[in-house]
Design an enzyme around this catalytic site. Structure first.
Site, mmCIF file in Angstrom:
data_model
loop_
_atom_site.group_PDB
_atom_site.id
_atom_site.type_symbol
_atom_site.label_atom_id
_atom_site.label_comp_id
_atom_site.label_asym_id
_atom_site.label_seq_id
_atom_site.Cartn_x
_atom_site.Cartn_y
_atom_site.Cartn_z
ATOM 1 N N LYS A 53 0.847 -1.205 0.000
ATOM 2 C CA LYS A 53 0.000 0.000 0.000
ATOM 3 C C LYS A 53 0.882 1.255 0.000
ATOM 4 O O LYS A 53 0.676 2.173 -0.802
ATOM 5 C CB LYS A 53 -0.940 -0.004 1.220
ATOM 6 C CG LYS A 53 -2.066 -1.015 1.080
ATOM 7 C CD LYS A 53 -2.849 -1.232 2.366
ATOM 8 C CE LYS A 53 -3.870 -2.346 2.142
ATOM 9 N NZ LYS A 53 -4.663 -2.679 3.309
ATOM 10 N N GLN A 97 -4.787 -1.306 9.424
ATOM 11 C CA GLN A 97 -4.741 -2.643 8.829
ATOM 12 C C GLN A 97 -5.437 -3.646 9.761
ATOM 13 O O GLN A 97 -5.139 -3.712 10.952
ATOM 14 C CB GLN A 97 -3.265 -3.042 8.600
ATOM 15 C CG GLN A 97 -3.081 -4.360 7.885
ATOM 16 C CD GLN A 97 -3.578 -4.325 6.443
ATOM 17 O OE1 GLN A 97 -3.448 -3.322 5.742
ATOM 18 N NE2 GLN A 97 -4.158 -5.427 5.999
ATOM 19 N N ASP A 120 -10.813 3.329 3.452
ATOM 20 C CA ASP A 120 -11.234 1.930 3.338
ATOM 21 C C ASP A 120 -12.756 1.827 3.189
ATOM 22 O O ASP A 120 -13.284 0.795 2.784
ATOM 23 C CB ASP A 120 -10.812 1.140 4.597
ATOM 24 C CG ASP A 120 -9.628 0.215 4.336
ATOM 25 O OD1 ASP A 120 -9.341 -0.060 3.156
ATOM 26 O OD2 ASP A 120 -8.996 -0.231 5.307
#
Ligand code: NAP
Length: 285
Positions: A53, A97, A120
């Site tokens: 990422k 995460q 997200d």
């Protein structure tokens, strides 16, 4: 019949090249898109995802940094950091995460991220906006699948779509996007009776199960579009999707491979969400 392959790797690369100009334009206006990824603990798979990422951002000229904590860190410390990042105007996207260690309240952490930095798309406010058909941030994996439909010229309106899996990360947002696009949607789970009866009538079949080669050729309607979200590691170390690719290739009309299908699209859409956040910020100034 051999299915047409929707190449996620090529599409991801094409999109990332296209992002560069938007990043340059934002940077020139003093709004260089910035993403912070928070990693708690040292799970090897999570470490790889986080590295990809951050590197994905840097490769197209964005700002990105990783903040790591030992697995024993207390939740208050992470919440304080999120509050600090929420207030930082140079940061447009914040991502924690998952999964988090067991002593964390995952929902509380996700809700602490400012909704307009939740790249997200897991914050309740953003899930609600998606459900209402007016999304702000679309969760990255289903967002990537929608881009693959676009690339494959798949018209979703009026189609029978079946999603196997109902997770908050993939199955549910995927179903909402398909509903918003005018498909008739069925969402299956581990308790579904007559799964075969559902999948066999699907024009669009999305597998997000987490079981290698779960979808076999006999489950697929001839000519259907088959999207394989699964990423499973086989005992020999190879990656395998939720779809029996070789078998379904002969029945489907279009199909995504693993690796090289949905996987590369997920991080690409994280970049897209962060750029979109920076563009919204720039437009508001
Ligand atoms: P998850 O949270 O474990 O959800 C799996 C879903 O599959 C659940 O809803 C489960 O039903 C359902 N299921 C399990 N067995 C079933 C059966 N026999 N029949 C019908 N449904 C069944 O997994 P996830 O996070 O959604 O991920 C799914 C897969 O996608 C995994 O392989 C994951 O690694 C992969 N993934 C890939 C990406 C990417 O970037 N490509 C991103 C995220 C996830 P219940 O709810 O009833 O248990």
């Amino acid at each position: 019949m051999t299915a047409q392959i929707i190449d996620g790797k090529a599409l991801a690369e094409e999109l990332r090249q296209g992002f560069k100009g938007r990043v340059e334009a934002l940077t020139a206006k003093g709004h260089k898109p910035g993403l912070v990824v928070i990693l708690v603990g040292a799970d090897p798979a999570s470490e790889v995802y986080v590295r990809n990422k951050v590197n994905g951002c840097l490769a197209i000229g964005m700002h990105s940094e990783k903040i790591t904590y030992d697995a024993t860190v207390d939740q208050a410390t992470v919440l304080d950091k999120i509050a600090e990042l929420n207030a930082n105007p140079a940061i447009h996207g914040i991502l924690v995460q998952l999964p988090l260690p067991k002593h964390f309240d995952e929902e509380a952490v996700l809700e602490a991220i400012a909704a307009d930095k939740d790249v997200d798309g897991f914050h309740a406010e953003n899930v609600g906006a998606l459900a209402q058909g007016n999304p702000r941030f679309i969760p990255c994996t289903p967002y990537g699948v929608m881009k693959m439909f676009e690339k494959g010229n798949v018209d979703l309106s009026g189609k029978e779509a079946v999603v196997i899996g109902r997770s908050n990360i993939v199955g549910k947002p995927m179903a909402l996007l398909l509903i918003n696009a005018g498909a008739t949607v069925t969402v299956c789970n581990s308790r579904t009776k007559d799964l075969l009866g559902h999948t066999r009538r699907a024009d669009i079949l999305v597998a997000a199960v987490g079981k290698p080669k779960f979808v076999t050729a006999d489950m697929v309607k001839p000519g259907a579009v088959v999207i394989d979200v699964g990423i499973n590691r086989l005992p020999d170390g190879k990656l395998c999707g939720d779809v029996d690719y070789a078998g379904c290739l002969e029945v489907a009309g279009q199909i995504t491979p693993v690796p090289g299908g949905v996987g590369p699209m997920t991080i690409t859409m994280l970049l897209a969400n962060t750029i979109e956040a920076a563009e919204r910020k720039a437009a508001a100034n």
